[in-house]
Each structure stands twice: as C-alpha cells, then as structure tokens.
Write an enzyme that holds these catalytic residues in place. Structure first.
Site, mmCIF file in Angstrom:
data_model
loop_
_atom_site.group_PDB
_atom_site.id
_atom_site.type_symbol
_atom_site.label_atom_id
_atom_site.label_comp_id
_atom_site.label_asym_id
_atom_site.label_seq_id
_atom_site.Cartn_x
_atom_site.Cartn_y
_atom_site.Cartn_z
ATOM 1 N NE ARG A 267 36.389 33.496 51.338
ATOM 2 C CZ ARG A 267 36.053 32.645 50.378
ATOM 3 N NH1 ARG A 267 36.989 32.121 49.607
ATOM 4 N NH2 ARG A 267 34.786 32.320 50.173
ATOM 5 C CB VAL B 46 35.469 28.971 59.202
ATOM 6 C CG1 VAL B 46 34.671 28.382 60.370
ATOM 7 C CG2 VAL B 46 36.925 28.542 59.305
ATOM 8 C CE LYS C 78 39.834 25.498 60.015
ATOM 9 N NZ LYS C 78 41.188 25.422 60.645
ATOM 10 C CG ASP D 143 49.787 29.292 65.179
ATOM 11 O OD1 ASP D 143 50.549 30.216 65.521
ATOM 12 O OD2 ASP D 143 48.939 29.409 64.278
#
Length: 581
Positions: A20, A25, A40, A138
């Site tokens: 979380r 998830v 998710k 990312d």
C-alpha cells in the site's frame, strides 16, 4: 474506503493485501484462468477535489496502457484493466521473489558481473519498451523484481511517458525518484529514452559500489549534485564497468548512449571480458608422437645411420672392412672404411659497419639531439614570450571593456543599457572577465525585471530574472527576487496544485539565495523565507493526501532552515508532533 481488503474485485478473488502506497496491491486468484495474479486498486484519498480525482484516474489508466502494450520476458505482464462499483483496478502478473532494493540492502553491494547481468536484463526490457514508444521514467531498485527462478522483471509504469500520446505532465513538473533522475528530469525539461539510460547507470553504480553516485542532505542539494557534479570513482567498480557508467551518467543526453541497444553492447563486452581465457605464450608446444608406432608399442627414436653408441664400459668394436665409419669408435680407421666428409661451419659474417663508423654516427646523432633540444627550448621561449605579451594585451583590452560597462550612461533607458552591456560582454574572453561582466549585466537585468514586476507583468519579470541568472548564477539577490515573485503568485492562486508548485519553486529559490549569500543578516532572512515556503508546501501536500513521508521530509527541510527561536520553527515542530501521534 475500508481498510480491510474486499473479498472480490471484478472476477478476481482477493487473498490478501501485499502493498500500500499511493495505490493498494492485493494478491488474488483468477478462477477462470486458474492462476495467481496481482491486482492494483486505485486509491482516492479523502478530501481531494474532482480535478485531482480526474488527474489520478488518467494516470492510472495511462499506467495500464503503458504496461499493457508491452509483452516482453523482462517486463511485468498486464492482463486486464477494469472497474467495479466505482473501484478501478489493474490485474497483472504475480511476481514472487524480492525486489533489487532488498538484494542491495541485504548484501551491501553485488559482484560487478552479477550487477552487469541484472542491468543487462533491465536494459533488454527498456530496449523493447522504448521501441514501442514507452519511457519508464522511474528506474530504481524498488521497480526491479528478482524472481525466485532468477529472472528479472521491470515493474511500475505508473509515471511512464507514452511518446505517441499527449504528455500529462506540464512543463516544469517533475516526476520520479530524485536519486535516480536524470538532469533533464530534475529541471523539468522534455525527456526521451536516454533519461532511462541515465537511471540504469545510477542503478549499476549503486549495485557495485553499495552506495548511490549522487547524494545530498536535502532534495535541493541532491538535485543540484545531479545537475552539476560528476560521480566519484569508487574503488569497487572495475575500470571497464566505470567506463560504461561514466558514459551513461553524462549530463547532456547526446553524450550518453544513443539507445539501450548500444549500452547493452558495451556492457556485454565488459562482462565477457571477465570470462576471457589467456593463453600463456611461454608454454611449450605439444609435440606429436613418432609416426609408425604400433598400437600399444613403445615410442622410440629413429635409428641412427651411424649405429648406436656403445654401452658405458664396453670397448668399441671395429667394423668389418667396407662398413660405414662409426664416429664412436677409437683408434685408427681400418682400411677400406668409408669416412664421411667433416663439416666445417662457415666463417662469421663481417660487421656491416666498422667500429669507427658506428662511433661517428653515434656522435652525429647526439649532436642532432642536442641541437634539436636547443631549438625546441628557443621555440618554447619565444612562444611563451608571445603568449605573455598577448595575454597582457588581451587583459588590457578586457579591462577597457569592463570599464566601458561600468561607465554606461545611467540616464539611458534600461533596455539600451542592457543592450550595450551585453555587446561588451560578448567580446570578453577570459573566465575572470566574463564573470565580472556577467555580474554587471545581471544587475542591469534585475532592474528591468523589477520594472516588469511593478507593472504587473509577472511572466516577463520571471523570464528576465531567470535570464539574469544565466550570467550570474550565484547572485543571492536574483534568487531572492524569484522567491518573492513565486510567493506573490502563490498567495493569490486558489487552485491547490498550482499553489503547491509555486511554494515549492519559492522554497528552492530562497534556499539557493541562502546558500549563495555570505554569513550575516541577509542569509538568515533568506533561510527564514525558505523555511516558511517549505512549511506551506508541506501543508498543501498533507491536504492533498500525499504520503506522510514526503510531508515529513519537507517539514524537516523547514526545520533545518528556520532559526530555532523563530515562530516558524515552533509551528513546524508542532505539526511534526501531531504527525507522530
């Protein structure tokens, strides 16, 4: 939203919550396909506006499109995106094992070849992703999953950039994890696939060295290091890998690898060099056995045409008349024995040059060396004198140009004064003169920026202050001007996200003003203004429902800048106390 997980979501039977953060998830079971999946669910914090809800939903769906369009062994597979009773979810491949962050934190650092293997798998996923128009944005250890069978999977395309769709990120907005962001990502410029390669270089450095290449005690100092500093060479990183990391971490994207395929090729060559076999040139060659040896028979030397030498202690026997001469026999040669001709080696070859000639040539060469050295010294001396004279002449010219800038008529319009100062600045050559000329030119531009501000032309004022900083980047006054400007606009804005970004910009501007200012009252005032801006940004992020960890980081920044006896310091401490309760 209830804190306990639902029993089902769509067709999926929820087993347990496994993570979380911004979203939730779950581990779940797909009864139709009889497989374990990860689901998710989009989390909507309480108190956010309809605009913010729409923005989060757009990004959630974009993550599903980004990862769902990619089918590759090194990328997590997305099965479905759906909605049930207002609950939005993505069903995806369930990944066992652990992420790379757990691996690095547990072991401290990884062997270079193991780190290269993991990076190569990440790059293979990025090569496929980039070819399909998806930039991850990312790349970090938390988003690299190491499965129990050793496979590597790239996860979390939550802030991915789809090159074939309009960008959801406004110019100047920054998304990503600061320690792994590229310089262009830090300053909010347009990015391409080479930004992911920069992050992959950071990943490889951290795995081998056991630490990140760029560090700082705050987000501001960390991002400054990414944009302005080169990473330190770590003794744990072999030279061949350091060359790959160095090119991947170039500040300018054109200086990096052109794509993931090129970086894969370079890293593969480094890894293969570790497995190479070196043949010792001093080993004796393998000799082939004598031919004609029967199977299982002994290897023996070919018979000598002269017969075998006699055994030790056995007197030589004379051959019968007409037999070939045996060199091992002693005594007179019997009549009728054939004697082979005796071989005499040829006389040694005469030397090509007489000793006197060689001596003469040696003296002649020594004379040439001495004369050449004298000539080189004379040439260097003349060149040094010429350079010194040219430097003196250039210094005189640049002093004259700087004097002309100082003596520009102050009664002229400010635009004319800036134009005249800029023309003189372009003629300056030495770094010292350009720094001095840049400071004077920036001071004139600051006057013009304040005139724009007085006329209410805030956009022109910002552009003028930013342009002035290009000529004098360490001016506390210019950074303070920007901080004042962003605060003025933030106090007037009503939209929370716009106010948040403005307070963040103001905090950075005042932080730079404090860092560039010498110790004194002005520096204290800049630091106090930075602390207030960090506090306001933290409050807005708290109201927007963002992670408490990010809010605390901003409050710690405010606490670091605020004088301990100030009201701001007491207010920050009170809010931190409430968050800890």
């Amino acid at each position: 939203m209830s804190q306990s997980p639902p029993s089902t979501l769509g067709k999926y039977q929820i087993i347990r919550e496994i993570a979380r953060s911004n979203d939730i998830v779950y581990e779940a079971y797909d009864p139709l396909m009889h497989r374990r999946v990860a689901v998710k669910e989009l989390a909507m914090p309480t108190g956010i506006t309809d605009v913010q809800k729409e923005e989060r939903l757009k990004r959630f769906h974009r993550e599903a499109r980004a990862a769902g369009s990619l089918t590759h062994p090194n990328i997590m597979t997305v099965f479905e995106v759906g909605e049930e009773a207002g609950r939005h979810f993505i069903a995806m491949e369930y990944l066992d094992g652990h992420n790379l962050r757990n691996e690095v934190d547990t072991k401290g650092s990884l062997p270079p070849d193991r780190a290269a293997e993991i990076t190569l798998e990440v790059l293979k996923g990025l090569e496929y992703s980039h070819a399909n128009g998806v930039i991850h944005r990312d790349i970090k250890p938390e988003n690299v999953q190491i499965l129990s069978d050793g496979r590597i999977k790239l996860t979390d395309f939550g802030i991915a950039r789809l090159t074939f769709e309009p960008n959801l990120t406004m110019d100047g907005q920054v998304f990503g994890t600061p320690s792994y962001m590229s310089p262009e990502q830090v300053v909010g410029r347009d990015i391409d696939a080479r930004s992911d390669l920069f992050s992959a270089g950071v990943l490889l450095y951290e795995m081998i060295a056991g630490r990140k290449p760029f560090t700082g005690d705050s987000v501001v100092s960390l991002t400054y290091a990414i944009v302005n500093h080169d990473p330190a060479i770590d003794p744990q990183i072999p030279h061949r890998y350091w060359q790959v990391i160095q090119q991947a971490l170039e500040k300018s994207p054109p200086m990096r690898y052109a794509g993931a395929a090129e970086m894969i090729q370079a890293l593969t060559a480094c890894r293969d060099a570790s497995y190479g076999v070196v043949i010792d040139p001093m080993l004796p060659p393998v000799r082939a056995p004598y031919l004609g040896v029967p199977p299982g028979g002994a290897v023996s030397a070919p018979p000598s045409p002269w017969g075998a030498p006699p055994a030790q202690g056995t007197p030589p026997a004379f051959p019968v008349p007409g037999a070939p001469y045996n060199p091992y026999q002693t005594g007179p040669v019997p009549p009728g024995a054939s004697v082979p001709p005796i071989y005499y080696p040829p006389p040694p070859r005469k030397p090509l040059l007489k000793p006197e000639t060689r001596q003469f040539i040696g003296r002649l060469m020594m004379a040439f060396v001495i004369l050449g050295s004298l000539f080189a010294l004379i040439t260097v001396g003349i060149d040094s004198l010429s350079t010194a004279f040219e430097r003196t002449r250039a210094q005189g010219q640049e002093d004259g140009l700087l004097r002309e800038v100082r003596e520009i008529d102050p009664n002229q319009p400010i635009e004319a004064r800036i134009s005249e100062a800029e023309a003189r600045y372009r003629q300056l050559k030495t770094p010292e003169a350009r720094r001095e000329g840049g400071r004077m030119l920036a001071a004139l531009m600051e006057i013009k920026g304040k005139e724009h501000l007085a006329e209410g032309q805030e956009t022109l004022a910002e552009e003028t202050f930013l342009r002035a900083l290009e000529f004098d980047p360490n001016s506390p006054a210019l950074h303070s001007d920007l901080g004042d400007l962003y605060q003025r606009i933030a106090l007037r804005k009503s939209e929370p996200f716009a106010r948040l970004e403005l307070w963040a910009s103001a905090a950075q501007a005042w932080t730079r003003a404090a860092e560039a200012s010498p110790a004194g009252e002005a520096r204290k005032q800049y630091a106090l203004a930075a602390a207030e801006a960090y506090y306001n940004e933290a409050v807005l992020r708290l109201q927007a429902g963002e992670r408490l960890g990010d809010v605390r980081d901003l409050l710690y920044e405010a606490q670091r800048h605020a004088p301990s006896d100030s009201q701001v310091a007491r207010t920050v401490e009170e809010l931190l106390r409430r968050l800890r309760e």
